[in-house]
Write a protein that holds these residues in place. Sequence first.
Motif, mmCIF file in Angstrom:
data_model
loop_
_atom_site.group_PDB
_atom_site.id
_atom_site.type_symbol
_atom_site.label_atom_id
_atom_site.label_comp_id
_atom_site.label_asym_id
_atom_site.label_seq_id
_atom_site.Cartn_x
_atom_site.Cartn_y
_atom_site.Cartn_z
ATOM 1 N N ALA A 10 48.160 26.883 41.842
ATOM 2 C CA ALA A 10 47.351 26.203 40.834
ATOM 3 C C ALA A 10 46.727 27.196 39.866
ATOM 4 C CB ALA A 10 46.270 25.367 41.512
ATOM 5 N N ALA A 11 46.255 28.333 40.380
ATOM 6 C CA ALA A 11 45.656 29.359 39.527
ATOM 7 C C ALA A 11 46.665 29.950 38.552
ATOM 8 C CB ALA A 11 45.043 30.458 40.386
ATOM 9 N N GLU A 12 47.948 29.873 38.928
ATOM 10 C CA GLU A 12 48.999 30.390 38.066
ATOM 11 C C GLU A 12 49.637 29.289 37.225
ATOM 12 O OE1 GLU A 12 51.706 33.284 39.566
ATOM 13 O OE2 GLU A 12 50.341 33.927 41.142
ATOM 14 N N GLY A 13 48.915 28.182 37.054
ATOM 15 C CA GLY A 13 49.330 27.165 36.108
ATOM 16 C C GLY A 13 50.148 26.030 36.655
ATOM 17 N N GLY A 14 50.406 26.016 37.965
ATOM 18 C CA GLY A 14 51.240 24.983 38.546
ATOM 19 C C GLY A 14 50.481 23.707 38.860
ATOM 20 N N THR A 15 51.208 22.600 38.886
ATOM 21 C CA THR A 15 50.683 21.338 39.396
ATOM 22 C C THR A 15 50.985 21.288 40.885
ATOM 23 O OG1 THR A 15 50.957 20.143 37.322
ATOM 24 C CG2 THR A 15 50.929 18.831 39.336
ATOM 25 N N VAL A 16 49.958 21.122 41.694
ATOM 26 C CA VAL A 16 50.101 21.225 43.145
ATOM 27 C C VAL A 16 49.988 19.844 43.779
ATOM 28 C CG1 VAL A 16 49.143 22.202 45.249
ATOM 29 C CG2 VAL A 16 49.218 23.574 43.168
ATOM 30 N N VAL A 17 50.922 19.543 44.682
ATOM 31 C CA VAL A 17 50.890 18.332 45.487
ATOM 32 C C VAL A 17 50.600 18.775 46.918
ATOM 33 C CG1 VAL A 17 52.164 16.299 46.255
ATOM 34 C CG2 VAL A 17 52.546 17.217 43.950
ATOM 35 N N VAL A 18 49.386 18.518 47.377
ATOM 36 C CA VAL A 18 48.917 18.973 48.692
ATOM 37 C C VAL A 18 49.199 17.884 49.714
ATOM 38 C CG1 VAL A 18 46.938 19.778 50.028
ATOM 39 C CG2 VAL A 18 47.096 20.318 47.585
ATOM 40 N N CYS A 19 50.015 18.193 50.696
ATOM 41 C CA CYS A 19 50.360 17.222 51.748
ATOM 42 C C CYS A 19 49.906 17.760 53.096
ATOM 43 C CB CYS A 19 51.867 16.980 51.775
ATOM 44 S SG CYS A 19 52.514 16.243 50.265
ATOM 45 N N ASP A 20 49.323 16.887 53.904
ATOM 46 C CA ASP A 20 48.833 17.305 55.209
ATOM 47 C C ASP A 20 48.656 16.061 56.077
ATOM 48 O OD1 ASP A 20 47.393 20.104 56.219
ATOM 49 O OD2 ASP A 20 46.648 18.331 57.269
ATOM 50 N N ARG A 21 48.791 16.220 57.381
ATOM 51 C CA ARG A 21 48.577 15.070 58.260
ATOM 52 C C ARG A 21 47.130 14.618 58.240
ATOM 53 N NH1 ARG A 21 49.397 17.677 64.335
ATOM 54 N NH2 ARG A 21 47.747 19.256 64.216
ATOM 55 N N ASP A 22 46.213 15.505 57.825
ATOM 56 C CA ASP A 22 44.826 15.134 57.563
ATOM 57 C C ASP A 22 44.730 14.773 56.080
ATOM 58 O OD1 ASP A 22 42.110 14.959 57.050
ATOM 59 O OD2 ASP A 22 41.582 16.624 58.378
ATOM 60 N N GLY A 23 44.920 13.496 55.784
ATOM 61 C CA GLY A 23 44.959 13.060 54.400
ATOM 62 C C GLY A 23 43.659 13.294 53.657
ATOM 63 N N ASP A 24 42.513 13.102 54.324
ATOM 64 C CA ASP A 24 41.223 13.334 53.674
ATOM 65 C C ASP A 24 41.078 14.793 53.257
ATOM 66 O OD1 ASP A 24 40.550 10.683 54.023
ATOM 67 O OD2 ASP A 24 39.359 11.042 55.837
ATOM 68 N N ALA A 25 41.497 15.692 54.136
ATOM 69 C CA ALA A 25 41.416 17.115 53.819
ATOM 70 C C ALA A 25 42.360 17.481 52.683
ATOM 71 C CB ALA A 25 41.735 17.943 55.067
ATOM 72 N N ALA A 26 43.541 16.867 52.655
ATOM 73 C CA ALA A 26 44.485 17.119 51.564
ATOM 74 C C ALA A 26 43.903 16.682 50.230
ATOM 75 C CB ALA A 26 45.803 16.400 51.835
ATOM 76 N N GLU A 27 43.280 15.514 50.220
ATOM 77 C CA GLU A 27 42.664 15.021 48.991
ATOM 78 C C GLU A 27 41.480 15.902 48.573
ATOM 79 O OE1 GLU A 27 41.694 10.938 49.538
ATOM 80 O OE2 GLU A 27 43.790 10.297 49.716
ATOM 81 N N LYS A 28 40.746 16.416 49.549
ATOM 82 C CA LYS A 28 39.616 17.289 49.236
ATOM 83 C C LYS A 28 40.096 18.587 48.597
ATOM 84 C CE LYS A 28 35.683 19.699 51.310
ATOM 85 N NZ LYS A 28 34.945 20.018 52.563
ATOM 86 N N VAL A 29 41.146 19.192 49.158
ATOM 87 C CA VAL A 29 41.685 20.416 48.572
ATOM 88 C C VAL A 29 42.156 20.154 47.152
ATOM 89 C CG1 VAL A 29 43.569 22.100 48.707
ATOM 90 C CG2 VAL A 29 42.281 21.502 50.769
ATOM 91 N N ALA A 30 42.867 19.031 46.958
ATOM 92 C CA ALA A 30 43.360 18.690 45.623
ATOM 93 C C ALA A 30 42.199 18.506 44.646
ATOM 94 C CB ALA A 30 44.220 17.439 45.684
ATOM 95 N N ALA A 31 41.132 17.834 45.091
ATOM 96 C CA ALA A 31 39.971 17.614 44.229
ATOM 97 C C ALA A 31 39.309 18.931 43.858
ATOM 98 C CB ALA A 31 38.969 16.686 44.924
ATOM 99 N N GLU A 32 39.237 19.856 44.811
ATOM 100 C CA GLU A 32 38.631 21.159 44.538
ATOM 101 C C GLU A 32 39.471 21.966 43.552
ATOM 102 O OE1 GLU A 32 38.298 22.748 48.455
ATOM 103 O OE2 GLU A 32 36.382 21.737 48.886
ATOM 104 N N LEU A 33 40.789 21.799 43.614
ATOM 105 C CA LEU A 33 41.653 22.497 42.673
ATOM 106 C C LEU A 33 41.531 21.904 41.275
ATOM 107 C CD1 LEU A 33 44.878 22.931 44.848
ATOM 108 C CD2 LEU A 33 43.203 24.691 44.235
ATOM 109 N N GLY A 34 41.286 20.608 41.211
ATOM 110 C CA GLY A 34 41.094 19.946 39.938
ATOM 111 C C GLY A 34 42.390 19.789 39.164
ATOM 112 N N GLY A 35 42.256 19.508 37.896
ATOM 113 C CA GLY A 35 43.427 19.361 37.042
ATOM 114 C C GLY A 35 44.313 18.223 37.506
ATOM 115 N N THR A 36 45.592 18.524 37.624
ATOM 116 C CA THR A 36 46.573 17.503 37.995
ATOM 117 C C THR A 36 46.935 17.536 39.476
ATOM 118 O OG1 THR A 36 48.321 19.032 37.305
ATOM 119 C CG2 THR A 36 47.570 17.410 35.679
ATOM 120 N N ALA A 37 46.210 18.304 40.274
ATOM 121 C CA ALA A 37 46.503 18.391 41.709
ATOM 122 C C ALA A 37 46.326 17.029 42.375
ATOM 123 C CB ALA A 37 45.610 19.426 42.378
ATOM 124 N N ARG A 38 47.189 16.751 43.350
ATOM 125 C CA ARG A 38 47.127 15.486 44.090
ATOM 126 C C ARG A 38 47.210 15.768 45.576
ATOM 127 N NH1 ARG A 38 51.942 11.997 41.680
ATOM 128 N NH2 ARG A 38 50.961 10.337 42.902
#
Length: 250
Positions: A29-57
């Motif tokens: 993400a810091a290098e300009g990529g759109t990141v799709v965070v997948c994890d069996r802990d869905g809440d944690a995946a969404e939290k990481v995506a929210a912290e990254l901001g931008g278009t992360a999901r």
Amino acid sequence: MDTQRFAGKVALITGGASGIGAATAGRIAAEGGTVVVCDRDGDAAEKVAAELGGTARGFRLDVTDLGRTEEIVASLDAVHVLVSAAGVDVCDTVPNTTPSEWQTILDVDLTGVYNSCRAVLPRFIEQGGGAIVTISSAIGTVGERNRSAYCAAKAGVENLTRAMALDHGRAGVRANCVAPGLIDTPLIRNGKVGGEDDPGAMQAMVDRHHALGRIGQPDEVAAAIAFLASDDASFITGAVLPVDAGWTAQ
């Protein structure tokens, strides 16, 4: 960070809510990529995506579920990079590893990689290319006491990666593997090394295996993953890159 190696690219990261996966999500993400965070802990995946901001999901994903993996990939407008970082561990010998534990390790650590790659490869082939980075371990290359199932699964990941590189290179797909040593992840911080609860067991393993004399950090592995996933590694495929402080040099 000045470099924008992933500008305009979408990276799907399994096991992306913690440890090496989360560090890799942050790096890409810091290098300009759109990141799709997948994890069996869905809440944690969404939290990481929210912290990254931008278009992360963020998505809940159990990598043993091929249908769900394919569903997530199909929902994406584009995907250019797969980082397969989801994994679990059981520390024991063959006689002491139950059939259920053995199957769980294979299902997550090896079949989970297959599922993720199976889901993205048709997209990569259709679009004329893509980069896969799998995560093995130093003990996928060499053995280790009390880690029989994990050693077997990670060795499988390494050769699966080589096979995919050979099968799909002419389609523009690169497949490489990173093999870390002991890294400061939640599993290690909890002292679960070699099946022992004693946190001192981790330092003993570092002293025994790491020529650099210290534990590694997730960001250090993420840097290697980002390199292999980027166009800077455009002539590298089928490689297993040790990020292990000299463990496998012994």
